[in-house]
Design a protein around this motif. Structure first.
Motif, PDB file in Angstrom:
ATOM      1  N   VAL A  32       7.725   8.938  69.546  1.00  0.00           N
ATOM      2  CA  VAL A  32       7.634   8.623  68.726  1.00  0.00           C
ATOM      3  C   VAL A  32       7.270   7.091  67.847  1.00  0.00           C
ATOM      4  O   VAL A  32       6.605   6.276  68.819  1.00  0.00           O
ATOM      5  N   PHE A  33       7.255   7.610  66.704  1.00  0.00           N
ATOM      6  CA  PHE A  33       6.322   5.586  65.759  1.00  0.00           C
ATOM      7  C   PHE A  33       7.070   5.141  66.030  1.00  0.00           C
ATOM      8  O   PHE A  33       8.919   4.855  65.211  1.00  0.00           O
ATOM      9  N   VAL A  34       7.253   3.512  65.739  1.00  0.00           N
ATOM     10  CA  VAL A  34       8.039   2.285  65.033  1.00  0.00           C
ATOM     11  C   VAL A  34       6.813   1.726  64.348  1.00  0.00           C
ATOM     12  O   VAL A  34       6.647   1.011  64.612  1.00  0.00           O
ATOM     13  N   SER A  35       8.167   1.624  63.331  1.00  0.00           N
ATOM     14  CA  SER A  35       6.993   0.262  61.775  1.00  0.00           C
ATOM     15  C   SER A  35       8.029  -0.422  62.110  1.00  0.00           C
ATOM     16  O   SER A  35       9.549  -0.742  62.314  1.00  0.00           O
ATOM     17  N   ALA A  36       8.045  -1.575  61.069  1.00  0.00           N
ATOM     18  CA  ALA A  36       7.982  -2.817  60.707  1.00  0.00           C
ATOM     19  C   ALA A  36       9.651  -1.603  60.057  1.00  0.00           C
ATOM     20  O   ALA A  36       9.411  -0.889  59.309  1.00  0.00           O
ATOM     21  N   GLY A  37      10.552  -2.308  59.765  1.00  0.00           N
ATOM     22  CA  GLY A  37      11.991  -1.780  59.094  1.00  0.00           C
ATOM     23  C   GLY A  37      11.432  -1.490  57.757  1.00  0.00           C
ATOM     24  O   GLY A  37      10.880  -1.996  56.843  1.00  0.00           O
ATOM     25  N   TRP A  38      12.309  -0.090  57.170  1.00  0.00           N
ATOM     26  CA  TRP A  38      12.182   0.080  55.898  1.00  0.00           C
ATOM     27  C   TRP A  38      12.961  -0.641  55.112  1.00  0.00           C
ATOM     28  O   TRP A  38      13.975  -0.372  55.391  1.00  0.00           O
ATOM     29  N   ILE A  39      12.024  -0.642  53.716  1.00  0.00           N
ATOM     30  CA  ILE A  39      12.780  -1.242  52.327  1.00  0.00           C
ATOM     31  C   ILE A  39      12.587  -0.636  51.492  1.00  0.00           C
ATOM     32  O   ILE A  39      12.403  -0.043  51.298  1.00  0.00           O
ATOM     33  N   LEU A  86      21.036  -1.830  67.118  1.00  0.00           N
ATOM     34  CA  LEU A  86      20.645  -0.642  67.683  1.00  0.00           C
ATOM     35  C   LEU A  86      21.795   0.584  65.916  1.00  0.00           C
ATOM     36  O   LEU A  86      22.833   0.355  66.464  1.00  0.00           O
ATOM     37  N   THR A  87      20.845   1.213  64.993  1.00  0.00           N
ATOM     38  CA  THR A  87      21.871   2.066  64.622  1.00  0.00           C
ATOM     39  C   THR A  87      20.747   3.246  64.953  1.00  0.00           C
ATOM     40  O   THR A  87      20.220   3.901  64.533  1.00  0.00           O
ATOM     41  N   LEU A  88      22.337   4.737  65.375  1.00  0.00           N
ATOM     42  CA  LEU A  88      21.226   5.723  65.906  1.00  0.00           C
ATOM     43  C   LEU A  88      21.485   6.575  64.548  1.00  0.00           C
ATOM     44  O   LEU A  88      22.972   7.098  63.504  1.00  0.00           O
ATOM     45  N   THR A  89      19.868   8.267  63.845  1.00  0.00           N
ATOM     46  CA  THR A  89      20.730   8.146  63.030  1.00  0.00           C
ATOM     47  C   THR A  89      21.089   9.733  63.383  1.00  0.00           C
ATOM     48  O   THR A  89      20.742  10.024  64.902  1.00  0.00           O
ATOM     49  N   ASP A 124      11.875 -11.060  61.980  1.00  0.00           N
ATOM     50  CA  ASP A 124      13.416 -10.316  61.758  1.00  0.00           C
ATOM     51  C   ASP A 124      13.089  -9.465  62.786  1.00  0.00           C
ATOM     52  O   ASP A 124      12.370  -8.257  62.113  1.00  0.00           O
ATOM     53  N   ALA A 125      13.653  -8.745  63.931  1.00  0.00           N
ATOM     54  CA  ALA A 125      13.409  -7.896  64.440  1.00  0.00           C
ATOM     55  C   ALA A 125      14.541  -6.309  63.486  1.00  0.00           C
ATOM     56  O   ALA A 125      15.644  -6.187  63.603  1.00  0.00           O
ATOM     57  N   ASP A 126      13.316  -6.354  63.013  1.00  0.00           N
ATOM     58  CA  ASP A 126      14.189  -5.149  61.773  1.00  0.00           C
ATOM     59  C   ASP A 126      13.141  -4.107  62.053  1.00  0.00           C
ATOM     60  O   ASP A 126      11.900  -4.341  61.699  1.00  0.00           O
ATOM     61  N   LEU A 127      13.207  -2.818  62.516  1.00  0.00           N
ATOM     62  CA  LEU A 127      12.023  -1.962  62.936  1.00  0.00           C
ATOM     63  C   LEU A 127      13.381  -0.300  62.530  1.00  0.00           C
ATOM     64  O   LEU A 127      14.090  -0.610  62.563  1.00  0.00           O
ATOM     65  N   THR A 128      12.379  -0.082  62.256  1.00  0.00           N
ATOM     66  CA  THR A 128      12.522   1.810  62.177  1.00  0.00           C
ATOM     67  C   THR A 128      12.230   2.855  63.003  1.00  0.00           C
ATOM     68  O   THR A 128      10.520   2.448  63.538  1.00  0.00           O
ATOM     69  N   GLY A 159      21.344   2.946  54.130  1.00  0.00           N
ATOM     70  CA  GLY A 159      19.943   2.626  54.959  1.00  0.00           C
ATOM     71  C   GLY A 159      20.115   2.996  56.302  1.00  0.00           C
ATOM     72  O   GLY A 159      19.238   3.916  55.880  1.00  0.00           O
ATOM     73  N   VAL A 160      21.211   2.277  57.037  1.00  0.00           N
ATOM     74  CA  VAL A 160      20.304   2.533  58.637  1.00  0.00           C
ATOM     75  C   VAL A 160      20.563   3.977  58.949  1.00  0.00           C
ATOM     76  O   VAL A 160      20.210   3.955  59.791  1.00  0.00           O
ATOM     77  N   THR A 161      21.645   4.162  58.452  1.00  0.00           N
ATOM     78  CA  THR A 161      22.237   6.378  58.951  1.00  0.00           C
ATOM     79  C   THR A 161      21.003   6.694  58.295  1.00  0.00           C
ATOM     80  O   THR A 161      20.739   8.439  59.189  1.00  0.00           O
ATOM     81  N   GLY A 162      19.510   6.458  57.195  1.00  0.00           N
ATOM     82  CA  GLY A 162      18.648   7.181  56.953  1.00  0.00           C
ATOM     83  C   GLY A 162      17.525   6.137  57.588  1.00  0.00           C
ATOM     84  O   GLY A 162      16.266   6.773  57.159  1.00  0.00           O
ATOM     85  N   GLY A 163      17.334   5.296  58.606  1.00  0.00           N
ATOM     86  CA  GLY A 163      16.542   4.597  59.431  1.00  0.00           C
ATOM     87  C   GLY A 163      16.013   3.393  58.370  1.00  0.00           C
ATOM     88  O   GLY A 163      15.004   2.778  58.440  1.00  0.00           O
ATOM     89  N   VAL A 164      16.704   3.167  57.341  1.00  0.00           N
ATOM     90  CA  VAL A 164      16.175   2.738  56.218  1.00  0.00           C
ATOM     91  C   VAL A 164      16.920   0.625  56.598  1.00  0.00           C
ATOM     92  O   VAL A 164      18.404   0.611  56.353  1.00  0.00           O
TER      93      VAL A 164
END
Length: 378
Positions: free
Chosen positions: A47-54, A364-367, A324-328, A75-80
């Motif tokens: 599992v990779f972690v990046s800054a939240g996708w925009i 946290l929101t899971l896809t 901001d704690a925005d992560l994907t 958005g969040v339902t697709g990791g964005v």
């Protein structure tokens, strides 16, 4: 006491780190031991972690009569973690959009359409009376956090007989609003891309940059138009804005072969091209760029740091203490996948981004994939 502690986060570089979150911000990085957290998540090694996708170009104002969607559906339902609506609303309806956005799990921001009516109709810049700069400036001032830039759709079907006047108004508004970023849509002429590009430079974003229309960034001989090159040298950025009619594999491949890379990767998504394609979601388009020769790092950069910088989202786009704690959270899945451009041309790739979860401000929101995979254990 941290709110969330993520153990064994694999960064894009391959480096492993722990990430601690407190009060919606990244509070600590590195090897974090002997601490307590309300929730600890230990990630599996894949599992990779990046800054939240925009996604820097979407259409997600639910009440728009033409192009609409629900922010969380793209958005969040697709990791964005953050979606930028690109001009669906103008001064007349941005207040409503800003209020609706407060209820979303996804961070929502807007580029204000320079037409007061927004996308109430397809030719929103055809009537000069709809371009009211004082009204637009007041809208920007009412929503300094929500409105992060301006949008002008400069294609013949939108501007009618007004030529370059709407773009000149947009540049004036940009100046009056403290040099806000300005995204300019290029479609069919008039005006020509050369005439548009002459007016653009630092702070401006040319979206639909790889469209296959005659009004494209490449000459018929396949070379970058000199006016576009000059604008890029002045600081103009190139944005994908794939959408339903604005991306050509041929143009993209010719451009990338010459070293002309997009600065940002965005979807121009709304409900129809999300459900029926060819867009489907930001992750799908990010995956497409593997087939076009961009690396994992280059792709992630274009949906995190680059777009955050372009739109001055200073607390987003980086995994840095205080941001901001925005992560994907995502995997890179090895599987055949077919991509289709807006002209019906296809390419087949061998890997794709598979988002598992979005964390927005520590929440946290899971896809769907995240729900079915054991991506972490607490």
């Amino acid at each position: 006491m941290y709110d969330v502690l993520i153990k064994n986060a694999k960064l894009v570089s391959g480096e492993m780190t722990d990430i601690a979150i407190k009060d919606g911000k990244i509070a600590a990085l590195g090897t974090i031991t002997d601490v307590t957290a309300t929730r600890t998540m230990t990630l599996d090694s894949q599992v990779f972690v990046s800054a939240g996708w925009i996604d820097g170009h979407t259409h997600c104002y639910p009440n728009s009569p033409i192009y609409n969607d629900a922010p969380d559906a793209i958005g969040v339902t697709g990791g964005v973690t953050t979606v930028i609506d690109a001009g669906s609303t103008g001064a007349d309806d941005v207040d409503d959009f800003a209020e609706l956005a407060k209820a979303c799990q996804t961070e929502v921001r807007a580029l204000l359409n320079i037409s007061r009516i927004g996308l109430l109709r397809q030719n929103e810049l055809a009537d000069k009376n709809d371009i009211d700069l004082p009204l637009a400036k007041q809208a920007v001032e009412r929503h300094p956090e929500f409105v992060v830039g301006l949008k002008a759709r400069m294609s013949g079907s939108v501007i009618g007989e007004n030529g370059l006047a709407p773009l000149k108004s947009a540049k004036q508004l940009q100046h009056d609003c403290g040099c806000l970023p300005l995204m300019v849509h290029v479609g069919n002429a008039p005006p020509t891309l050369e005439d548009i590009a002459v007016l653009l430079g630092k702070g401006d974003i040319l979206t639909h940059c790889f469209n296959g229309k005659p009004n494209r960034i490449l000459t018929p001989e396949g070379k970058l138009r000199s006016a576009v090159k000059d604008a890029m040298e002045r600081g103009m950025l190139l944005d994908i804005g794939h959408g339903s009619a604005s991306f050509s594999f041929s143009v993209a491949e010719q451009s990338i072969e010459q070293g002309i890379l997009p600065d940002t990767i965005s979807s121009d998504i709304y409900c129809k091209n999300r459900i029926n394609g060819p867009v489907f979601g930001l992750a799908h388009l990010m995956s497409m760029f593997f087939t076009l020769g961009l690396s994992h790092e280059q792709i992630i950069e274009r949906v995190t740091a680059n777009i955050a910088k372009a739109l001055r989202l200073e607390t987003k786009g980086q995994i840095v203490i205080g941001c901001d704690a925005d992560l994907t959270l995502y995997e890179i899945e090895q599987t055949p996948v077919t991509f289709t451009d807006t002209e019906g041309d296809t390419r087949t790739g061998e890997q794709r981004f598979a988002p598992l979860a979005a964390i927005v401000g520590g929440n946290l929101t899971l896809t769907d994939r995240g729900h079915t995979h054991h991506v972490f254990h607490s």
